[in-house]
Scaffold this motif. Structure first.
Motif, PDB file in Angstrom:
ATOM      1  N   ASP A 229      12.315  23.261 -14.163  1.00 25.46           N
ATOM      2  CA  ASP A 229      13.338  24.271 -13.375  1.00 25.46           C
ATOM      3  C   ASP A 229      12.695  24.090 -11.993  1.00 25.46           C
ATOM      4  O   ASP A 229      11.848  23.178 -11.752  1.00 25.46           O
ATOM      5  CB  ASP A 229      13.486  25.421 -13.866  1.00 25.46           C
ATOM      6  CG  ASP A 229      12.245  26.267 -13.563  1.00 25.46           C
ATOM      7  OD1 ASP A 229      11.255  25.824 -13.200  1.00 25.46           O
ATOM      8  OD2 ASP A 229      12.342  27.744 -13.538  1.00 25.46           O
ATOM      9  N   LYS A 231      11.916  26.296  -8.796  1.00 25.11           N
ATOM     10  CA  LYS A 231      11.551  27.865  -8.987  1.00 25.11           C
ATOM     11  C   LYS A 231      11.969  28.187  -7.325  1.00 25.11           C
ATOM     12  O   LYS A 231      12.176  29.575  -6.864  1.00 25.11           O
ATOM     13  CB  LYS A 231      10.288  28.301  -9.154  1.00 25.11           C
ATOM     14  CG  LYS A 231      10.081  28.143 -10.710  1.00 25.11           C
ATOM     15  CD  LYS A 231       9.110  29.253 -11.098  1.00 25.11           C
ATOM     16  CE  LYS A 231       8.993  29.474 -12.551  1.00 25.11           C
ATOM     17  NZ  LYS A 231       8.514  28.345 -13.327  1.00 25.11           N
ATOM     18  N   GLY A 243      13.884  33.266  -9.549  1.00 28.92           N
ATOM     19  CA  GLY A 243      13.752  33.017 -11.031  1.00 28.92           C
ATOM     20  C   GLY A 243      14.100  31.721 -11.473  1.00 28.92           C
ATOM     21  O   GLY A 243      14.009  31.174 -12.710  1.00 28.92           O
ATOM     22  N   TYR A 286       7.698  29.755 -24.723  1.00 26.87           N
ATOM     23  CA  TYR A 286       7.566  29.052 -23.611  1.00 26.87           C
ATOM     24  C   TYR A 286       6.233  28.767 -22.875  1.00 26.87           C
ATOM     25  O   TYR A 286       5.770  29.643 -22.575  1.00 26.87           O
ATOM     26  CB  TYR A 286       8.583  29.448 -22.688  1.00 26.87           C
ATOM     27  CG  TYR A 286       8.981  29.079 -21.187  1.00 26.87           C
ATOM     28  CD1 TYR A 286       7.861  28.867 -20.462  1.00 26.87           C
ATOM     29  CD2 TYR A 286      10.196  29.095 -20.684  1.00 26.87           C
ATOM     30  CE1 TYR A 286       8.104  28.358 -18.901  1.00 26.87           C
ATOM     31  CE2 TYR A 286      10.482  28.840 -19.443  1.00 26.87           C
ATOM     32  CZ  TYR A 286       9.472  28.573 -18.697  1.00 26.87           C
ATOM     33  OH  TYR A 286       9.769  28.012 -17.173  1.00 26.87           O
ATOM     34  N   ASN A 303       5.932  32.386 -21.630  1.00 26.70           N
ATOM     35  CA  ASN A 303       6.954  33.486 -21.827  1.00 26.70           C
ATOM     36  C   ASN A 303       7.302  33.488 -23.268  1.00 26.70           C
ATOM     37  O   ASN A 303       6.911  32.510 -24.035  1.00 26.70           O
ATOM     38  CB  ASN A 303       8.322  32.830 -20.991  1.00 26.70           C
ATOM     39  CG  ASN A 303       7.943  32.688 -19.409  1.00 26.70           C
ATOM     40  OD1 ASN A 303       7.278  33.551 -19.050  1.00 26.70           O
ATOM     41  ND2 ASN A 303       8.270  31.833 -18.792  1.00 26.70           N
ATOM     42  N   ARG A 305      10.071  33.768 -24.669  1.00 27.19           N
ATOM     43  CA  ARG A 305      11.544  33.789 -24.655  1.00 27.19           C
ATOM     44  C   ARG A 305      11.880  32.579 -24.168  1.00 27.19           C
ATOM     45  O   ARG A 305      11.203  31.639 -23.653  1.00 27.19           O
ATOM     46  CB  ARG A 305      12.208  34.914 -23.741  1.00 27.19           C
ATOM     47  CG  ARG A 305      11.353  34.903 -22.405  1.00 27.19           C
ATOM     48  CD  ARG A 305      12.081  35.641 -21.376  1.00 27.19           C
ATOM     49  NE  ARG A 305      11.177  35.452 -20.182  1.00 27.19           N
ATOM     50  CZ  ARG A 305      11.365  34.547 -19.389  1.00 27.19           C
ATOM     51  NH1 ARG A 305      12.280  33.562 -19.451  1.00 27.19           N
ATOM     52  NH2 ARG A 305      10.181  34.508 -18.251  1.00 27.19           N
ATOM     53  N   GLY A 307      13.670  30.146 -21.463  1.00 27.80           N
ATOM     54  CA  GLY A 307      13.842  29.750 -19.923  1.00 27.80           C
ATOM     55  C   GLY A 307      15.060  30.025 -19.341  1.00 27.80           C
ATOM     56  O   GLY A 307      16.250  29.701 -20.011  1.00 27.80           O
ATOM     57  N   ASP A 308      15.392  30.854 -18.262  1.00 25.64           N
ATOM     58  CA  ASP A 308      16.736  30.868 -17.528  1.00 25.64           C
ATOM     59  C   ASP A 308      16.156  30.270 -16.264  1.00 25.64           C
ATOM     60  O   ASP A 308      15.471  30.852 -15.463  1.00 25.64           O
ATOM     61  CB  ASP A 308      17.083  32.049 -17.673  1.00 25.64           C
ATOM     62  CG  ASP A 308      18.281  32.313 -17.176  1.00 25.64           C
ATOM     63  OD1 ASP A 308      19.184  31.515 -16.344  1.00 25.64           O
ATOM     64  OD2 ASP A 308      19.239  33.343 -17.326  1.00 25.64           O
ATOM     65  N   PRO A 309      16.697  29.377 -15.642  1.00 29.62           N
ATOM     66  CA  PRO A 309      18.002  28.530 -16.175  1.00 29.62           C
ATOM     67  C   PRO A 309      17.821  27.128 -17.377  1.00 29.62           C
ATOM     68  O   PRO A 309      18.799  26.594 -17.594  1.00 29.62           O
ATOM     69  CB  PRO A 309      18.843  27.929 -14.964  1.00 29.62           C
ATOM     70  CG  PRO A 309      17.745  27.597 -14.164  1.00 29.62           C
ATOM     71  CD  PRO A 309      16.578  28.680 -14.157  1.00 29.62           C
ATOM     72  N   GLU A 310      16.541  27.017 -17.864  1.00 29.07           N
ATOM     73  CA  GLU A 310      16.380  25.809 -18.539  1.00 29.07           C
ATOM     74  C   GLU A 310      17.087  26.005 -19.736  1.00 29.07           C
ATOM     75  O   GLU A 310      17.716  24.785 -20.289  1.00 29.07           O
ATOM     76  CB  GLU A 310      14.874  25.894 -19.060  1.00 29.07           C
ATOM     77  CG  GLU A 310      13.844  25.517 -17.918  1.00 29.07           C
ATOM     78  CD  GLU A 310      13.361  26.827 -17.331  1.00 29.07           C
ATOM     79  OE1 GLU A 310      14.245  27.896 -17.257  1.00 29.07           O
ATOM     80  OE2 GLU A 310      12.084  26.939 -17.047  1.00 29.07           O
TER      81      GLU A 310
END
Ligand code: AMP
Ligand code: GLY
Length: 439
Positions: A229, A231, A243, A286, A303, A305, A307-310
């Protein structure tokens, strides 16, 4: 079967969109969802966020599987609540989510299990933290990295380019004002076992970042396609951290050799270490990596959870049935799974609101949203469906995601779709994917 997705971002829109494609899934509920999940006839938003009420809903509606998107409900123990009610849920328990919710926990864990990461110390005392910066910068020079313990929505990390910046960050995160209040940062005391404001001070790692995301059932691991991503807010990786302003998959920096190293030196020791410590990890894990010029990966962060936006480009490339996959993950049978991926590149460009990341403007009408195409999909994040159309309601508004035979082609396609979408003050980068194109 009915499925419930918890969250309201682009990641959750992508999860719900992908789950709805399974022939076994009859309905997908999203709590609370956004303007994009509201507009899709296969998805149903429900305006519930309280854990007990969500569990009541899952029970009453006979939800077969619940998937938790964001870190906050995981760190808050939503999975523990669902499990106690006998509900099938995919995500880590509150204890296991500490890998993300407490930087101090994650660093001590990595040290204990010999997982490669930057050298560090943890502090509650302001004076001791200042003294450590002086000593460490004396030895290895700036930059040096100051991190608030606890979830801080992306605002808890300062990569200090000078000692003065480092000292300022420590004061901002740890020092008290006259009334005895900590300044600057929400330390989320009480969540994830964090009892006292703390900072982690760690050495700066040079290299290229990549996102390495796997699914774990507590014992077995399946890796997802790699991704990277962007950042920073502005082109050429300038400006403040956000983010995430865009992402693409796969990430060429993760060569087969680097992939093998990450699995053997980081992912498997983490899963085995968590099991050994009595808090087995189930969920998406993550690892945020820094890969140096020699191809040595080190863990910058965990993380607990996706990833956002991955997630948006990763799920555009996933050919396998996500519902089947998550049923295996909750049955502990991920060893029986092999994932199929689209060989093309997927690339997503975030359109953010004016003022993002600090003070995003809300309430602007969004025009020109296209219908879904086989090679392009606009995932919503900070949007709301209102009378008179879809409006902005948060920092990251949309992630315009496209497939292409190369990074360049996926990039061209994503930007061509983006050119048709308008809202006042829209911010986006024009160079998503540039590192992969340079290679
Ligand atoms: P984190 O929340 O720990 O992922 O940190 C946010 C961002 O800060 C990372 O994605 C990196 O770009 C940067 N960062 C964090 N720690 C380090 C480090 N030790 N060395 C270099 N950059 C870092
Ligand atoms: N894109 C970075 C994250 O989800 O934390």
């Amino acid at each position: 079967m009915k499925v419930l997705v918890i969250g309201n971002g682009g990641r959750e829109h992508a999860l719900a969109w992908k789950l709805a494609q399974s022939p076994k899934v009859q309905a997908v509920y999203v709590a609370p969802g956004n303007g994009g999940t509201a507009a899709d006839a296969r998805l149903h938003n429900i305006a519930v966020t309280d854990f007990a009420q969500l569990a009541d809903f899952a029970h009453a509606e006979k939800i077969a599987l619940t998937v938790v998107g964001p870190e906050a409900p995981l760190a808050g123990g939503l999975v523990d609540v669902f499990r106690a009610r006998g509900l099938r849920v995919f995500g880590p328990t509150k204890g296991a989510a500490q890998l993300e919710s407490s930087k101090a926990f994650a660093k001590a864990f990595m040290q204990r299990h010999k997982i490669p990461t930057a050298a560090f110390e943890t502090f509650v005392d302001v004076a001791a933290a200042h003294a450590y910066v002086e000593a460490r910068v004396g030895q290895s020079g700036a930059p040096i990295v100051i991190k608030a313990d606890g979830l801080a929505a992306g605002k808890g990390v300062v990569v200090a380019m000078t000692p003065a910046e480092a000292h300022q960050a420590i004061d901002w995160m740890l020092a008290e004002d006259e009334a005895g209040n900590k300044l600057g940062v929400q330390h989320n005391l009480g969540t994830g076992g964090v009892q006292q404001p703390r900072v982690v001070i760690e050495d700066f790692l040079a290299g290229e970042e990549a996102s390495f995301i796997v699914l774990c059932d507590g014992r077995n691991v399946v890796s997802l396609a790699t991704s990277q991503d962007h950042k920073r807010l502005q082109d050429n990786d300038q400006g403040p951290n956000t983010g995430g302003m865009g992402a693409y998959s796969p990430a060429p920096v993760v060569t087969p050799n680097v992939h093998a190293k990450v699995m053997h030196e980081i992912i498997l020791p983490t899963i085995q270490g968590m099991a050994k410590d009595g808090i087995p990890f189930t969920g998406f894990l993550y690892a945020g990596l820094m890969i140096d010029a020699q191809g040595q990966p080190r863990t910058v962060e965990f993380n607990c959870r996706l990833g956002d936006p991955e997630t948006q480009p990763i799920l555009m490339r996933l050919k396998s049935d996500l519902f089947d996959l998550l049923m295996h993950a909750t049955d502990g049978t991920l060893d029986q799974v092999e994932l199929q991926w689209d060989r093309r590149v997927a690339l997503g460009v975030v359109m953010a609101a004016s003022g993002y990341p600090l003070n995003p403007r809300k309430g602007d009408a969004i025009h020109g949203l296209p219908a879904e195409a086989p090679d392009a999909m606009v995932f919503h994040a900070g949007t709301v469906a209102q009378e008179g159309g879809v409006h902005t309601s948060g920092g990251r508004v949309l992630c315009v995601t496209a497939l292409g035979d190369s990074v360049k082609l996926a990039q061209q396609r994503a930007y061509a779709v983006l050119a048709g979408i308008h809202f006042d003050g829209a911010l986006y980068r024009r160079d998503i994917g540039f590192r992969a194109i340079k290679r």
